[in-house]
Motif scaffolding. Structure first.
Motif, PDB file in Angstrom:
ATOM      1  N   PRO A 600       0.800  -1.228   0.000  1.00 25.04           N
ATOM      2  CA  PRO A 600       0.000   0.000   0.000  1.00 25.04           C
ATOM      3  C   PRO A 600       0.834   1.280   0.000  1.00 25.04           C
ATOM      4  CG  PRO A 600       0.068  -0.928   2.195  1.00 25.04           C
ATOM      5  CD  PRO A 600       0.830  -1.866   1.317  1.00 25.04           C
ATOM      6  N   TYR A 601       2.156   1.195   0.231  1.00 22.84           N
ATOM      7  CA  TYR A 601       2.982   2.396   0.373  1.00 22.84           C
ATOM      8  C   TYR A 601       3.835   2.694  -0.850  1.00 22.84           C
ATOM      9  CZ  TYR A 601       6.359  -1.269   1.598  1.00 22.84           C
ATOM     10  OH  TYR A 601       7.137  -2.397   1.586  1.00 22.84           O
ATOM     11  N   SER A 602       3.926   1.756  -1.811  1.00 25.09           N
ATOM     12  CA  SER A 602       4.753   1.980  -2.992  1.00 25.09           C
ATOM     13  C   SER A 602       4.117   1.289  -4.181  1.00 25.09           C
ATOM     14  CB  SER A 602       6.171   1.445  -2.766  1.00 25.09           C
ATOM     15  OG  SER A 602       6.951   1.574  -3.938  1.00 25.09           O
ATOM     16  N   SER A 603       4.240   1.913  -5.359  1.00 24.78           N
ATOM     17  CA  SER A 603       3.654   1.340  -6.579  1.00 24.78           C
ATOM     18  C   SER A 603       4.529   0.261  -7.183  1.00 24.78           C
ATOM     19  CB  SER A 603       3.435   2.449  -7.608  1.00 24.78           C
ATOM     20  OG  SER A 603       4.682   3.035  -7.967  1.00 24.78           O
ATOM     21  N   THR A 604       5.782   0.128  -6.708  1.00 29.21           N
ATOM     22  CA  THR A 604       6.713  -0.832  -7.306  1.00 29.21           C
ATOM     23  C   THR A 604       7.035  -2.007  -6.391  1.00 29.21           C
ATOM     24  OG1 THR A 604       8.586   0.485  -6.502  1.00 29.21           O
ATOM     25  CG2 THR A 604       7.777   0.954  -8.723  1.00 29.21           C
ATOM     26  N   VAL A 605       6.444  -2.077  -5.200  1.00 31.68           N
ATOM     27  CA  VAL A 605       6.734  -3.148  -4.250  1.00 31.68           C
ATOM     28  C   VAL A 605       5.560  -4.123  -4.218  1.00 31.68           C
ATOM     29  CG1 VAL A 605       7.221  -3.720  -1.838  1.00 31.68           C
ATOM     30  CG2 VAL A 605       8.186  -1.658  -2.843  1.00 31.68           C
ATOM     31  N   LEU A 620      10.553  -3.094  -7.841  1.00 28.40           N
ATOM     32  CA  LEU A 620      10.973  -2.896  -9.232  1.00 28.40           C
ATOM     33  C   LEU A 620      11.867  -1.686  -9.390  1.00 28.40           C
ATOM     34  CD1 LEU A 620       7.552  -3.617 -10.969  1.00 28.40           C
ATOM     35  CD2 LEU A 620       9.433  -5.195 -10.578  1.00 28.40           C
ATOM     36  N   SER A 621      11.716  -0.677  -8.526  1.00 25.80           N
ATOM     37  CA  SER A 621      12.536   0.529  -8.665  1.00 25.80           C
ATOM     38  C   SER A 621      13.985   0.281  -8.253  1.00 25.80           C
ATOM     39  CB  SER A 621      11.947   1.658  -7.825  1.00 25.80           C
ATOM     40  OG  SER A 621      11.961   1.308  -6.454  1.00 25.80           O
ATOM     41  N   ILE A 622      14.251  -0.776  -7.474  1.00 20.95           N
ATOM     42  CA  ILE A 622      15.623  -1.089  -7.040  1.00 20.95           C
ATOM     43  C   ILE A 622      16.210  -2.211  -7.884  1.00 20.95           C
ATOM     44  CG2 ILE A 622      17.013  -1.944  -5.112  1.00 20.95           C
ATOM     45  CD1 ILE A 622      15.109  -0.534  -3.230  1.00 20.95           C
ATOM     46  N   ASN A 623      15.445  -3.289  -8.076  1.00 21.10           N
ATOM     47  CA  ASN A 623      15.942  -4.426  -8.848  1.00 21.10           C
ATOM     48  C   ASN A 623      14.782  -4.998  -9.659  1.00 21.10           C
ATOM     49  OD1 ASN A 623      17.127  -6.775  -9.837  1.00 21.10           O
ATOM     50  ND2 ASN A 623      18.276  -7.145  -7.949  1.00 21.10           N
ATOM     51  N   LYS A 624      14.926  -4.939 -11.006  1.00 25.70           N
ATOM     52  CA  LYS A 624      13.852  -5.403 -11.891  1.00 25.70           C
ATOM     53  C   LYS A 624      13.959  -6.896 -12.193  1.00 25.70           C
ATOM     54  CE  LYS A 624      14.904  -2.504 -15.217  1.00 25.70           C
ATOM     55  NZ  LYS A 624      15.945  -1.665 -14.616  1.00 25.70           N
ATOM     56  N   TYR A 625      15.043  -7.537 -11.750  1.00 25.41           N
ATOM     57  CA  TYR A 625      15.312  -8.895 -12.211  1.00 25.41           C
ATOM     58  C   TYR A 625      15.104  -9.964 -11.135  1.00 25.41           C
ATOM     59  CZ  TYR A 625      17.556  -6.049 -15.757  1.00 25.41           C
ATOM     60  OH  TYR A 625      17.809  -5.114 -16.713  1.00 25.41           O
ATOM     61  N   GLU A 626      15.301  -9.638  -9.886  1.00 25.58           N
ATOM     62  CA  GLU A 626      15.169 -10.649  -8.839  1.00 25.58           C
ATOM     63  C   GLU A 626      14.626 -10.020  -7.565  1.00 25.58           C
ATOM     64  OE1 GLU A 626      19.846 -10.394  -7.379  1.00 25.58           O
ATOM     65  OE2 GLU A 626      19.041 -12.275  -8.191  1.00 25.58           O
ATOM     66  N   ALA A 627      14.225 -10.874  -6.644  1.00 27.29           N
ATOM     67  CA  ALA A 627      13.607 -10.408  -5.395  1.00 27.29           C
ATOM     68  C   ALA A 627      14.661  -9.834  -4.456  1.00 27.29           C
ATOM     69  CB  ALA A 627      12.877 -11.556  -4.710  1.00 27.29           C
ATOM     70  N   LEU A 628      14.250  -8.811  -3.685  1.00 28.36           N
ATOM     71  CA  LEU A 628      15.130  -8.251  -2.655  1.00 28.36           C
ATOM     72  C   LEU A 628      15.191  -9.146  -1.431  1.00 28.36           C
ATOM     73  CD1 LEU A 628      14.246  -4.452  -2.707  1.00 28.36           C
ATOM     74  CD2 LEU A 628      16.027  -5.646  -3.959  1.00 28.36           C
ATOM     75  N   CYS A 629      14.161  -9.943  -1.239  1.00 27.95           N
ATOM     76  CA  CYS A 629      14.121 -10.829  -0.071  1.00 27.95           C
ATOM     77  C   CYS A 629      13.421 -12.120  -0.449  1.00 27.95           C
ATOM     78  CB  CYS A 629      13.387 -10.157   1.093  1.00 27.95           C
ATOM     79  SG  CYS A 629      13.141 -11.237   2.514  1.00 27.95           S
ATOM     80  N   THR A 630      14.082 -13.236  -0.197  1.00 29.57           N
ATOM     81  CA  THR A 630      13.485 -14.569  -0.342  1.00 29.57           C
ATOM     82  C   THR A 630      13.768 -15.313   0.954  1.00 29.57           C
ATOM     83  OG1 THR A 630      13.832 -14.563  -2.730  1.00 29.57           O
ATOM     84  CG2 THR A 630      13.448 -16.698  -1.661  1.00 29.57           C
TER      85      THR A 630
END
Length: 710
Positions: A600-605, A620-630
């Motif tokens: 709810p706080y970001s359009s890219t998360v 998506l604004s930080i990394n378009k290719y893989e997840a920041l957290c798995t």
């Protein structure tokens, strides 16, 4: 002879003047006798010691050779005390058990003496040195005066001897008498020298202080009023009391629901069960609110460390993770009666941000049983706030945005219902039936919509029977209207007598546009996504060949009007622009994706959960290719994650699994990065900034297509 007489006379004169008198003559033989006794005693002792001593050996003594006697035996001395106990235990209040102590005091005291030595440089040492100096001064002065007087008298005595030489013979007899008198008289008192006090002697001193007078203070309160009551309990009196209670309950029901007499008759026919609050007396209901507050206070003390982490903890190690993030586990919500049920739906309350609803059922059609609807709050993780049970498993739910006490629920048997939290009933307030047009297959999703023209409550439902139905609450009844039927293209079947039978598509999920009221998306079991309109019931606006397996979830972006996301059991998550038939982003998560949700706080998360027990968070604004957290949330192999939802205000997510557990996790700072504020610059915030951020990413993906077309 005259000289001897003069000496005697001088001694007699110096005696009374204060000088030291010579010891009397008769005392000399006594001293000689003492010396002789001492010498004889000493001689006897010396002879005993000089005598040859014979060594007495014990009979069992070993006879060693010289080599054995000269042999050295080394012994290592350690600081450890061999007699110190090694098994001391102490009670640990933290772990509530007796624990052995690892360290033991090894010191052994053989002799101790409390001394009274004082440092010269200390205050007490200076005071004592000053006192001793003051006491020595008068003694020195008195000894000096005495020595001067003796010298003067000696000079006078020498002068008088010459003059009195003639008279010596006459006074010889008198002198002898004086000597005898002097021998009988006691010696003059000697001046005692003041010595320092022995500071090594212990002197016990005591002093008594005044005891404070005791005072008593008391206050007397008014005695509580007491009344004596006595009565006899007969059978008719008990009967009358029960009848009065029943009349009171009936009157209260009539006052509360004067307009709902028809609904009462229907509920009586169904055999509605009353909850514990309604069946109990008025006295218990009065303290129910206080008891709930006390329960929350106790739970807040028990889970204080988790509450502190939820409120204040920020993972500082995110600075060294190269923009990666983590999920911090907080509370775990579970209920004894839902252990064998799976979490089939989660929804946050739009008004109370700490309250969320959970639906329980089963996705296995071979193991269908009852369902439950629970409402939890983060203020009390140990027990749900509301508990509702149903005969069929609950598959979906949604909370009304303007009236947060109303919940629409879809069941596995195809029925839909509305629960009202204000009513203390365990059954739904309104429920569909076979007569009112219920679904023939499980209801996979329900969504509240704006009230119709007559201000009647309205919600939509989608089911595997291919129908999308609008339900309207009119005069305490649910009235259905089929909005659209999902027809699978190219799946007509040849029926009897040459009839063409068209098979319907199986709807699994849908979502309505945030701004355009008539526009909505529908996902199906065939993997297609239909873009539909409320105005057209016979055709679709567009069809997306989205996935190869069933679409588990589809959701519009809360900021951007063109973007939506979908996930499927074919292991993929795809982000779409509804004006373009091909996906903008595709992510393969290597396992079936159960649910996906926008933040709810970001359009890219956004976040997704997979059946292998992992949660994935993307930005998506930080990394378009893989997840920041798995991160693995559920460790057991037989357990699977089913749903995930972001809290609308707090940086937490809740995740449900097939064992009926709800896990609350906090997002680390890297997973919710906001633009940094620079000095002298005002950072723009709001939906316009989020739309522009996502538009920038979409333009980057569209540019290669445009250049290829040229």
């Amino acid at each position: 002879m005259p000289a001897k007489g003069g000496d005697k006379q001088r001694q007699s004169q110096s005696g009374p003047s204060g000088g030291k008198a010579a010891p009397p003559r008769p005392a000399k033989p006594i001293c000689k006798k003492r010396d002789e006794d001492a010498s004889t005693d000493l001689g006897e002792g010396v002879d005993e010691w000089t005598a040859v001593k014979t060594l007495v050996k014990p009979p069992d003594q070993l006879e060693l050779t010289e080599a054995e006697l000269k042999e050295e035996f080394t012994r290592v001395l350690t600081a450890n005390n061999p007699h110190a106990p090694q098994n001391i235990v102490r009670y640990s209040f933290k772990e509530r058990a007796y624990k052995p102590i690892g360290y033991v005091d090894q010191t052994a005291i053989h002799f101790s003496l409390n001394g009274n030595l004082i440092l010269k440089d200390s205050d007490e040492g200076r005071r004592q040195s000053v006192k001793s100096a003051v006491s020595e001064k008068p003694s020195l002065a008195s000894s000096a005066v005495i020595s001067e007087e003796t010298e003067i008298k000696d000079e006078e005595g020498t002068e008088d001897t010459q003059a009195e030489g003639e008279e010596e013979a006459e006074e010889a007899g008198t002198a002898e008498e004086a000597e005898a008198a002097e021998a009988e008289e006691p010696p003059p008192p000697k001046v005692k020298e003041q010595k320092l006090a022995n500071r090594f002697n212990f002197i016990e001193r005591a002093s008594k202080t005044l005891n404070n007078p005791l005072r008593e203070r008391a206050c007397q309160s008014e005695p509580t009023p007491c009344k004596n009551f006595s009565a006899t309990a007969n059978q008719w009196e008990i009967y009358d009391a029960y009848m009065e209670e029943l009349q009171k309950m009936e009157k209260s029901k009539e006052k509360e629901k004067p307009k709902a007499q028809i609904a009462k008759k229907e509920e009586k026919k169904k055999g509605r069960k009353l909850t514990s609050l309604e069946s109990q007396s008025d006295d218990i209901t009065k303290i129910s609110k206080a008891a709930k507050i006390m329960e929350r206070m106790v739970n807040q003390n028990i889970f204080d460390d988790i509450a502190q982490d939820f409120k204040y903890f920020e993972d500082a190690s995110d600075e060294y993770r190269d923009q990666k993030g983590t999920l911090l586990p907080l509370w775990k919500f579970q209920y004894d009666k839902t252990k064998r049920l799976a979490v089939t739906a989660i929804s946050w309350n739009p008004k109370y941000k700490d309250l969320f609803a959970v639906g329980y059922g089963s996705y296995d059609f071979m193991k269908q049983s009852h369902g439950m609807l629970l409402l939890y709050t983060m203020k009390n993780p140990s027990f749900p706030e509301y508990v509702f049970s149903s005969e069929s498993g609950i598959m979906c739910l949604d909370i009304h945005n303007d009236q947060p006490y109303l919940m629409a629920v879809g069941f596995y048997d195809g029925n839909v219902a509305i629960y009202n939290l204000k009513k203390a009933t365990s059954q739904p307030s309104y429920k569909s039936s076979a007569k009112s047009g219920k679904h023939t297959d499980p209801v996979w999703q329900v969504k509240w919509q704006k009230d119709d023209m007559d201000n009647n409550l309205n919600f939509f439902s989608v089911s595997s029977d291919g129908r999308i139905v609008s339900w309207t609450l009119v005069k305490n009844e649910l009235v259905h209207t089929d909005v659209i039927k999902l027809s699978a293209e190219g799946t007509t079947m040849q029926g009897p007598e040459g009839l063409q039978l068209q098979t319907l598509g199986c709807g699994t999920s849908f979502d309505f546009h945030k701004k355009i009221d008539y526009l909505f998306l529908v996902g199906t079991e065939e993997g297609k996504i239909y873009k539909c309109s409320k105005c057209y019931s016979s055709q679709f606006l567009d069809v997306f060949e989205a996935h190869h397996m069933a679409v588990d979830s589809v959701s519009w972006n809360p900021y951007h009007l063109k973007v939506f996301i979908s996930c499927s059991s074919d292991w993929t998550v795809k982000i779409w622009d509804h004006t373009i038939k091909t996906p903008m982003f595709i992510y393969d998560l290597h396992s079936a994706v159960g649910d996906v949700a926008w933040s709810p706080y970001s359009s890219t998360v956004f976040a997704a959960v997979t059946t292998d027990g992992k949660a994935h968070v993307f930005d998506l604004s930080i990394n378009k290719y893989e997840a920041l957290c798995t991160q693995i949330v559920v460790a057991k192999k037989k357990n699977k994650i089913t749903h995930i939802q972001f809290n609308p205000v707090y940086p937490v997510v809740i995740i449900g699994d097939e064992r009926g557990h709800i896990t609350c996790l906090k997002l680390s700072p890297n997973l919710r990065k906001m633009p940094k504020e620079k000095k002298g610059q005002v950072v723009k915030k709001g939906p316009e900034v989020e739309i522009a951020k996502l538009d920038k990413l979409l333009n980057l993906m569209r540019e290669p297509e445009g250049t290829a077309g040229k």
